[in-house]
Every structure is written in structure tokens, then in C-alpha cells.
Design an enzyme around this catalytic site. Structure first.
Site, PDB file in Angstrom:
ATOM      1  N   LYS A 108     -11.870   3.006 -36.587  1.00  0.00           N
ATOM      2  CA  LYS A 108     -11.127   3.807 -35.612  1.00  0.00           C
ATOM      3  C   LYS A 108     -12.074   4.726 -34.848  1.00  0.00           C
ATOM      4  O   LYS A 108     -12.858   5.459 -35.432  1.00  0.00           O
ATOM      5  CB  LYS A 108     -10.056   4.632 -36.339  1.00  0.00           C
ATOM      6  CG  LYS A 108      -9.050   3.769 -37.101  1.00  0.00           C
ATOM      7  CD  LYS A 108      -8.073   4.588 -37.911  1.00  0.00           C
ATOM      8  CE  LYS A 108      -8.729   5.306 -39.060  1.00  0.00           C
ATOM      9  NZ  LYS A 108      -7.759   5.913 -40.003  1.00  0.00           N
ATOM     10  N   THR A 144      -2.432  15.630 -33.310  1.00  0.00           N
ATOM     11  CA  THR A 144      -3.037  14.402 -33.826  1.00  0.00           C
ATOM     12  C   THR A 144      -2.961  14.326 -35.352  1.00  0.00           C
ATOM     13  O   THR A 144      -3.623  13.497 -35.966  1.00  0.00           O
ATOM     14  CB  THR A 144      -4.507  14.318 -33.399  1.00  0.00           C
ATOM     15  OG1 THR A 144      -5.201  15.500 -33.847  1.00  0.00           O
ATOM     16  CG2 THR A 144      -4.632  14.195 -31.879  1.00  0.00           C
ATOM     17  N   CYS A 154      -2.738   7.969 -41.171  1.00  0.00           N
ATOM     18  CA  CYS A 154      -1.639   7.544 -42.044  1.00  0.00           C
ATOM     19  C   CYS A 154      -0.669   6.652 -41.283  1.00  0.00           C
ATOM     20  O   CYS A 154      -0.206   5.618 -41.800  1.00  0.00           O
ATOM     21  CB  CYS A 154      -0.896   8.763 -42.594  1.00  0.00           C
ATOM     22  SG  CYS A 154      -1.934   9.938 -43.491  1.00  0.00           S
TER      23      CYS A 154
END
Length: 266
Positions: A173, A207, A212
Site C-alpha cells: 500500500k 484516514t 483494516c
């Protein structure tokens, strides 16, 4: 209805952890069961205390769910201690769920450390080889591999290190990098092509719970039978939309939560 088991810690503020996992799974039409590993005293400003549950009660929760309800996919978040990591790994080896999404939660959005060093080592050696896909952010990937990541150009070397550590697939990510566009990239031993998913950066302080939400959505899409690359595309689109939906909200005075229920709130 697909059954998704989340193994994670509690966030008293409701913005991350097992609360957001359940929200995300439910929003996507899955049935969420849960194994609690830790209780945090937490809000949008940070974590003030953590109490880890014993390996025995973690095991009893997991057996209770899998012996009765079963699962189509497992999502793993915060585990906290080496003993819990070892116990969870042993049980997953015994029960052999078809899909495991490992989100190696090491540090909260606020910067608070949630996983001790010995637990991190156990995650690498015991859980990473069991995972269908691992979903680290940039700081987590750097801590797990020991490599520095300054841009997407560094992703390939990071993936090679992860693969050498036993990972089957990694969705790296890119939200912690700078720039108006951010890229998440999927690497897999079963696919020679790296898949990049690029979105516009959303300017917002809300954010909390991004990791999760993304990993839980990915578990649901994989349980639905989507191929890994397609599931990752759907999951990255989902978290982007969840951030967009929450960008102007005011929940707490720190990092507010994303909105997994964005489709219902339009």
C-alpha cells in the site's frame, strides 16, 4: 453469504480494528465472526493503553467459531504478542482455512506501536508463509524487510525480499508516499505481472482504519471467488470510496475514521 473471520484487536473509538473489520464485512454482504486479541483505550488522537488477551482465550474463541460456524476467509490484524501469534499460527495450520489475508498491524495511524519486536519476528516466520496475501503499508514493509522505500521504483526489491521470507503474495500500500497520486501494487508468486492500482490522493485527516478496511474488503472479495488481482482492484477501489465519503466529516479531533458504509449513506 460468505463467512469472514477477523482476528484482531478492539478500537474503543470504533474507527479501526475489529469494529471496522465487522463494519466492512457487513457492508459488503458478508457474515462477520471475530476473535478478539487485545483491548485498546483509543480514540482519534491515539492509543492511551493496550491490554493483550491471553493465548488461551484467543484459542478458545477461534475454536468456538471454526468448530461451529466455519469460515470462507480469515482476516488477521493486530495480534500483539509472540505467544498469540504462535497460537494463532498453530490453529490455522490445523484448521486450514481456504483464504488468509494478513494485515501486519505494527503501528497505529497515530504512530503508537501496537506490536512488540518478538511478535513481529513471529509474524514473519509463522504467519507470513500461511497467508494467501499480505497487505503491509510502507512503514510496515520497511520494518518487516529492512529495506527503504522512497517511491514505487523500490517496490520490486521489497517484493523480492518478501518472497524470500516466504510470502505468496503482497499488496503493498502506497498511501504513505508523497504525491497527488498514490499507487498500491500487487505482487504474487503465481503471476509474473505486477498489478498497480492508482487513485487520486484525497486531502483529509480522516484516514483512521484504512488498512483494516482494505484488508477486510480484500478477504470478502476473495471469499466471493474473485481472482487475487481482481479482488485487490475491488478492495483498493472500496477503500478509496470509503475515504472520499468521510473526508469532510468531523468525528473526534484527530484522525477521523473512513466510512465503510458509504454506499448506504449517499
Amino acid at each position: 453469504m460468505k463467512r469472514i473471520l477477523t482476528i484482531a484487536g478492539s478500537d474503543s473509538g470504533g474507527g479501526a480494528g475489529i469494529q471496522t473489520d465487522i463494519k466492512t464485512i457487513s457492508a459488503l454482504g458478508g457474515y462477520a465472526s471475530s476473535v478478539l486479541t487485545a483491548v485498546t483505550a483509543q480514540n482519534t488522537r491515539g492509543v492511551t493503553d493496550v491490554e493483550f488477551l491471553s493465548p488461551d482465550i484467543v484459542e478458545k474463541q477461534l475454536r468456538a467459531v471454526l468448530d461451529d460456524i466455519g469460515t470462507d476467509a480469515v482476516k488477521i490484524g493486530m495480534l500483539g504478542t509472540r505467544e498469540v501469534v504462535e497460537r494463532v499460527a498453530k490453529l490455522l495450520e490445523a484448521y486450514r482455512p481456504p483464504i488468509i489475508v494478513l494485515d501486519p498491524v505494527l503501528v497505529a495511524t497515530s504512530g503508537d506501536v501496537l506490536t512488540a519486536g518478538s511478535a513481529t519476528e513471529a509474524i514473519v516466520h509463522r504467519l507470513m508463509p500461511l497467508a494467501t496475501v499480505v497487505t503491509p503499508n510502507i512503514p510496515e514493509a520497511q520494518r518487516l524487510t529492512g529495506l527503504s522505500i522512497a517511491s514505487p521504483d523500490d517496490y520490486e526489491a521489497v517484493w523480492e525480499r518478501f518472497r524470500a521470507m516466504g510470502a505468496q503474495a503482497v499488496l503493498l500500500k502506497g498511501g504513505h508516499l508523497t504525491g497527488d497520486r498514490l499507487t498500491d501494487t500487487l505482487f504474487s508468486t503465481g503471476d509474473p505481472t505486477a498489478h498497480a492500482y492508482t487513485h487520486d490522493r484525497i486531502e483529509t485527516r480522516n484516514t483512521h482504519g484504512t488498512g483494516c478496511t482494505l484488508s477486510s474488503a480484500l478477504a470478502v472479495y476473495l471469499a466471493m471467488g474473485l481472482p487475487l488481482a481482481e479482488a485487490a482492484e475491488e478492495a483498493t477501489d472500496f477503500i478509496h470510496d470509503a475515504i472520499v465519503a468521510a473526508r469532510d466529516r468531523s468525528i473526534g479531533s484527530g484522525h477521523g475514521p473512513v466510512d465503510p458504509f458509504f454506499a448506504f449513506n449517499r
